[in-house]
Write a protein that holds these residues in place. Sequence first.
Motif, PDB file in Angstrom:
ATOM      1  N   ASN A   3      37.623  57.410 113.796  1.00  0.00           N
ATOM      2  CA  ASN A   3      39.035  57.498 114.143  1.00  0.00           C
ATOM      3  C   ASN A   3      39.759  56.159 113.982  1.00  0.00           C
ATOM      4  O   ASN A   3      40.884  56.010 114.415  1.00  0.00           O
ATOM      5  N   THR A   4      39.109  55.176 113.367  1.00  0.00           N
ATOM      6  CA  THR A   4      39.663  53.836 113.187  1.00  0.00           C
ATOM      7  C   THR A   4      39.988  53.589 111.725  1.00  0.00           C
ATOM      8  O   THR A   4      39.263  54.041 110.841  1.00  0.00           O
ATOM      9  N   LEU A 110      47.484  58.733 108.194  1.00  0.00           N
ATOM     10  CA  LEU A 110      46.711  58.532 109.428  1.00  0.00           C
ATOM     11  C   LEU A 110      46.421  59.866 110.114  1.00  0.00           C
ATOM     12  O   LEU A 110      45.283  60.132 110.518  1.00  0.00           O
ATOM     13  N   ARG A 111      47.438  60.689 110.247  1.00  0.00           N
ATOM     14  CA  ARG A 111      47.272  61.997 110.906  1.00  0.00           C
ATOM     15  C   ARG A 111      46.291  62.867 110.134  1.00  0.00           C
ATOM     16  O   ARG A 111      45.419  63.511 110.715  1.00  0.00           O
ATOM     17  N   SER A 112      46.396  62.850 108.811  1.00  0.00           N
ATOM     18  CA  SER A 112      45.491  63.652 107.979  1.00  0.00           C
ATOM     19  C   SER A 112      44.045  63.195 108.102  1.00  0.00           C
ATOM     20  O   SER A 112      43.125  63.995 107.985  1.00  0.00           O
ATOM     21  N   SER A 116      43.330  57.369 115.081  1.00  0.00           N
ATOM     22  CA  SER A 116      44.074  57.088 116.308  1.00  0.00           C
ATOM     23  C   SER A 116      43.971  55.623 116.727  1.00  0.00           C
ATOM     24  O   SER A 116      44.602  55.208 117.690  1.00  0.00           O
ATOM     25  N   HIS A 117      43.172  54.842 115.999  1.00  0.00           N
ATOM     26  CA  HIS A 117      42.974  53.418 116.315  1.00  0.00           C
ATOM     27  C   HIS A 117      43.237  52.604 115.057  1.00  0.00           C
ATOM     28  O   HIS A 117      42.587  52.808 114.035  1.00  0.00           O
ATOM     29  N   LEU A 139      53.991  55.022 119.018  1.00  0.00           N
ATOM     30  CA  LEU A 139      53.422  56.282 118.529  1.00  0.00           C
ATOM     31  C   LEU A 139      52.062  56.580 119.162  1.00  0.00           C
ATOM     32  O   LEU A 139      51.369  57.496 118.747  1.00  0.00           O
ATOM     33  N   ASP A 140      51.689  55.780 120.150  1.00  0.00           N
ATOM     34  CA  ASP A 140      50.473  55.976 120.945  1.00  0.00           C
ATOM     35  C   ASP A 140      49.167  55.709 120.204  1.00  0.00           C
ATOM     36  O   ASP A 140      48.122  56.275 120.548  1.00  0.00           O
ATOM     37  N   TYR A 141      49.190  54.849 119.212  1.00  0.00           N
ATOM     38  CA  TYR A 141      47.942  54.433 118.563  1.00  0.00           C
ATOM     39  C   TYR A 141      47.260  53.380 119.421  1.00  0.00           C
ATOM     40  O   TYR A 141      47.921  52.556 120.057  1.00  0.00           O
ATOM     41  N   GLN A 142      45.939  53.422 119.453  1.00  0.00           N
ATOM     42  CA  GLN A 142      45.154  52.332 120.031  1.00  0.00           C
ATOM     43  C   GLN A 142      45.200  51.208 119.002  1.00  0.00           C
ATOM     44  O   GLN A 142      45.104  51.461 117.793  1.00  0.00           O
ATOM     45  N   LEU A 143      45.339  49.962 119.457  1.00  0.00           N
ATOM     46  CA  LEU A 143      45.567  48.861 118.524  1.00  0.00           C
ATOM     47  C   LEU A 143      44.636  47.678 118.755  1.00  0.00           C
ATOM     48  O   LEU A 143      44.358  47.310 119.900  1.00  0.00           O
ATOM     49  N   THR A 144      44.204  47.099 117.650  1.00  0.00           N
ATOM     50  CA  THR A 144      43.466  45.843 117.644  1.00  0.00           C
ATOM     51  C   THR A 144      44.146  44.949 116.619  1.00  0.00           C
ATOM     52  O   THR A 144      44.448  45.394 115.512  1.00  0.00           O
ATOM     53  N   VAL A 145      44.380  43.697 116.983  1.00  0.00           N
ATOM     54  CA  VAL A 145      44.942  42.719 116.054  1.00  0.00           C
ATOM     55  C   VAL A 145      43.882  41.663 115.789  1.00  0.00           C
ATOM     56  O   VAL A 145      43.300  41.096 116.723  1.00  0.00           O
ATOM     57  N   LEU A 146      43.638  41.402 114.515  1.00  0.00           N
ATOM     58  CA  LEU A 146      42.723  40.335 114.116  1.00  0.00           C
ATOM     59  C   LEU A 146      43.557  39.062 113.995  1.00  0.00           C
ATOM     60  O   LEU A 146      44.212  38.829 112.974  1.00  0.00           O
TER      61      LEU A 146
END
Length: 183
Positions: A3-4, A110-112, A116-117, A139-146
């Motif tokens: 899901n990432t 993304l949806r297809s 979600s992350h 839009l309620d995505y889980q997020l990670t920033v590098l």
Amino acid sequence: MNNTALLAMDLQAAMVSHIRDAGYLPRVRRAIDAARAAGIPVLHVVVGFRSGRSDISDRNKAFSGLPEGAFSPGDPNAAIHPDVAPRPDEAVITKKRVSAFAGSDLELVLRSGGISHLVLAGIATSGVVLSTLRQAADLDYQLTVLADGCADPDEEVHRVLTEKVFPRQAEVTTVEEWAKTAR
């Protein structure tokens, strides 16, 4: 199903040419390689406009001042830097504004894919990364920033965003730390 997805954003020749950190592209390449090894989709986001500029408003301060033909088909400065180039099976998302979502089909992709992350890397921290993070959070995505996979012409702005602003809506980490746990 994973899901990432890793979003490698605005890594085009024109943007990369402004980055003075010789280690920047190798770090982003490390993130891309880690994602690929873990089966995480890599989505390459670029800014692009139609020939003739019919998609650039005179009211848009960021893009209306660009020279004729900039970021249009055939512009060599619009090409993704070869050090971080997409594989033939990786999606290239063309956006029309600063956020990766603006004027693109990113949300559909993304949806297809059941994503979600989002893991964010790109140029500039104060541009595409900030705008995409804010919209993705809404839009309620889980997020990670590098943090070291992002770059900005203003080092202080980069520091403030990655240390003070982004942690409110995302996990902020380094490429190396993320690569160790990518799955």
